[in-house]
Design a protein around this motif. Structure first.
Motif, mmCIF file in Angstrom:
data_model
loop_
_atom_site.group_PDB
_atom_site.id
_atom_site.type_symbol
_atom_site.label_atom_id
_atom_site.label_comp_id
_atom_site.label_asym_id
_atom_site.label_seq_id
_atom_site.Cartn_x
_atom_site.Cartn_y
_atom_site.Cartn_z
ATOM 1 N N UNK A 69 -29.447 -2.626 9.351
ATOM 2 C CA UNK A 69 -30.441 -1.518 9.221
ATOM 3 C C UNK A 69 -29.970 -0.141 9.314
ATOM 4 N N UNK B 169 -27.890 -7.654 12.405
ATOM 5 C CA UNK B 169 -29.293 -7.185 11.890
ATOM 6 C C UNK B 169 -29.256 -5.532 12.004
ATOM 7 N N UNK B 170 -29.175 -5.173 13.283
ATOM 8 C CA UNK B 170 -29.263 -3.817 13.560
ATOM 9 C C UNK B 170 -28.134 -2.835 12.529
ATOM 10 N N UNK B 171 -27.176 -3.500 12.852
ATOM 11 C CA UNK B 171 -25.677 -2.938 11.831
ATOM 12 C C UNK B 171 -26.104 -2.573 10.386
ATOM 13 N N UNK C 57 -29.345 -24.576 3.106
ATOM 14 C CA UNK C 57 -28.030 -23.900 3.849
ATOM 15 C C UNK C 57 -27.297 -25.213 4.536
ATOM 16 N N UNK D 150 -28.014 -14.983 5.670
ATOM 17 C CA UNK D 150 -29.572 -15.211 5.768
ATOM 18 C C UNK D 150 -30.281 -14.057 6.034
ATOM 19 N N UNK D 151 -29.374 -12.973 7.008
ATOM 20 C CA UNK D 151 -30.332 -12.030 7.443
ATOM 21 C C UNK D 151 -30.268 -10.944 6.433
ATOM 22 N N UNK E 213 -25.486 -6.056 17.221
ATOM 23 C CA UNK E 213 -26.200 -7.254 16.636
ATOM 24 C C UNK E 213 -26.119 -6.966 14.997
ATOM 25 N N UNK F 27 -23.971 -18.652 7.435
ATOM 26 C CA UNK F 27 -25.318 -18.647 8.262
ATOM 27 C C UNK F 27 -26.029 -17.291 8.416
ATOM 28 N N UNK G 6 -33.288 -17.300 0.356
ATOM 29 C CA UNK G 6 -34.549 -17.470 1.210
ATOM 30 C C UNK G 6 -35.515 -16.461 0.765
ATOM 31 N N UNK H 266 -32.100 -10.912 3.807
ATOM 32 C CA UNK H 266 -33.281 -10.852 3.328
ATOM 33 C C UNK H 266 -34.150 -9.793 4.235
ATOM 34 N N UNK H 267 -33.660 -9.287 5.378
ATOM 35 C CA UNK H 267 -34.629 -8.395 5.973
ATOM 36 C C UNK H 267 -34.444 -6.920 5.414
ATOM 37 N N UNK I 195 -35.338 -24.306 2.590
ATOM 38 C CA UNK I 195 -34.438 -23.255 2.483
ATOM 39 C C UNK I 195 -33.074 -23.769 3.853
#
Lengths: 239, 237
Positions: free
Chosen positions: A73, A69-71, A210, A175-176, A67, A172, A186, A178-179, A206
């Motif tokens: 992090x 997002x995990x990569x 996009x 956008x992640x 994923x 698209x 965003x 921002x985490x 937002x």
């Protein structure tokens, strides 16, 4: 929260637009880097290089199964885990505060895009005939010239429709970021929501931004496709 | 704090974080099932040019293709309570966040399934449908017995790829407070200040889950092929 005020949507769109350059960078730089790397991997595969081929399949597997997002992090906190002990030993040279989230986001988005782009490029080279390369080499071109003049134009033309998908996916995906607290469109708009707690309006605004961005990318690629088709028609006419 | 990366923490973390796996798998199954049903409905509506439904689903497809998943998730999370309160006067703010996650992901993946199903039905051609009607089946029976099994067989590779993408995308669900694998990893990591270890463990679990799904879908595809070959030979004899 509770009441919905449409007029806030425009306020949030304007707030988000202040950070358009960050989102543009996050959307287009990783994908362009991935196109460059993916193209070299695909050409290496076309020439039948085993190591490059394995590298390509490794990237494809990573993109599909990890994923994004995990990569992001793991890379983010991994950099901290490396830098913090160093900062303790050499406080003058390096400090943990000097780490910026933006380059880490760029790097992780590039890795995520890389697998999909490599697949696009590889499938484009599959449509090529190996005879093209042999004919180019026979007519006295060097390897580089053959790639530059014969292979590359054909690969890019084949890859254009799928590249459009890759670029919209990259927009698209950005956008992640921002985490890990990169201030993009965003996050820039979300920061302002503390004034009136208008979260829904913020996300809707937002989303519209996009949506427009993805629409523009699609139009741009359709225009490119139109151009390449036009050129091809001209060549046929001259024949 | 001196220990920045502790390898000995990985195993106890794994035992904690793996407790979120049933949530992941359950969410995945529910979302896939509902999304397939909604995708079938929207695909048929667009295929048959049903007046109002076609426009609504067309709009949704543009919306889900054009906006990031994070934003779709939050729009449902903040928007659905307001919408439901406006329409029915029910307060759903206290409901489990799982419901919002399911709604958001079903809307998102149903558009992909809808396109897969629609194109596979188009690729079958009209002959099958006409032959079914000729044998005296009603059009509903023709769809159920003749068209849909074949369409599912054609659409299956696309559906299985989308399922793998869904597993990856679902790790965003922790943002609205679902304690799945990533959610547990986040809380555990923030409590103990060992976020890196927790996220590495979560990543390993999701990758293993993805591989298992991939293997499962391969096996299922092989079975589909065998059954289709058997069906064809029966038909010919």
């Amino acid at each position: 929260m509770g009441t919905f005020k449409p007029e806030y949507i425009i306020v949030h769109i304007l707030n988000g637009l202040k950070y358009w350059h960050v989102t543009f960078a996050l959307a287009f730089i990783p994908c362009t880097l991935a196109v460059l790397i993916g193209l070299s991997i695909a050409i290496g595969r076309f020439f039948g290089h085993k190591g490059v081929s394995m590298l390509g399949s490794f990237f494809m597997m990573t993109s599909k199964s990890v994923p994004s997002i995990l990569l992001m992090f793991v890379l983010y906190y991994g950099v901290f885990a490396i830098v913090r002990p160093l900062a303790q030993h050499f406080p003058d040279v390096i400090s943990a505060k000097s780490i910026k989230a933006f380059p880490i986001a760029l790097f992780s988005l590039t890795i995520t895009n890389l697998g999909f782009v490599t697949e696009t490029m590889t499938s484009a080279t599959r449509s090529l005939n190996k005879g093209q390369l042999e004919a180019a080499l026979m007519s006295g071109m060097t390897n580089f010239q053959a790639i530059h003049r014969i292979l590359l134009p054909q690969i890019m033309k084949e890859a254009l429709p799928n590249l459009c998908n890759n670029y919209t996916a990259s927009v698209k995906l950005s956008a992640i970021a921002f985490t890990i607290s990169v201030v993009d469109m965003l996050n820039g708009a979300l920061i302002e929501t503390y004034k009136n707690l208008s979260y829904l309006e913020c996300y809707l605004g937002i989303a519209i931004l996009y949506w427009c961005l993805v629409f523009c990318v699609e139009r741009l690629f359709h225009f490119f496709e139109h151009l390449t088709n036009k050129q091809e028609r001209k060549v046929i006419l001259y024949d | 704090m001196t220990n920045f990366f502790d390898v000995s923490l990985l195993w106890p973390y794994f035992r904690q974080i793996v407790k979120g796996l049933p949530v992941n798998i359950g969410l995945f199954l529910i979302i896939t099932l509902l999304a397939l049903i909604l995708g079938l409905i929207s695909g048929m509506a667009r295929l048959k040019h049903v007046p109002v439904l076609k426009q609504i689903f067309g709009f949704f497809i543009h919306y889900t293709r054009g906006t990031p998943m994070v934003i779709q998730l939050f729009i449902i999370y903040y928007g659905l309570p307001i919408l439901v309160k406006g329409l029915f006067g029910i307060n759903i703010n206290t409901w489990n966040p799982l419901i919002y996650v399911v709604v958001a992901y079903v809307l998102n993946s149903s558009t992909f399934y809808s396109d897969a199903i629609r194109t596979s039905i188009v690729s079958l051609g009209k002959n099958q449908f006409e032959a079914g009607l000729m044998c005296g089946l009603t059009s509903l029976q023709t769809y159920r017995r003749i068209i849909l099994p074949q369409a599912f067989f054609i659409a299956y590779p696309t559906i299985s790829i989308n399922a793998c993408v869904l597993i990856c995308d679902m790790s965003l669900a922790y943002l609205v407070g679902v304690s799945d694998v990533v959610g547990i990893a986040t809380t555990l990591g923030k409590r103990t200040y060992h976020l890196l270890e927790a996220f590495i463990v979560a990543m390993i679990i999701i990758v293993l889950l993805n591989f298992a799904l991939h293997l499962g879908s391969r096996l299922f595809e092989k079975r589909l092929e065998i059954s289709s070959v058997r069906g064809k030979s029966n038909g010919n004899i």
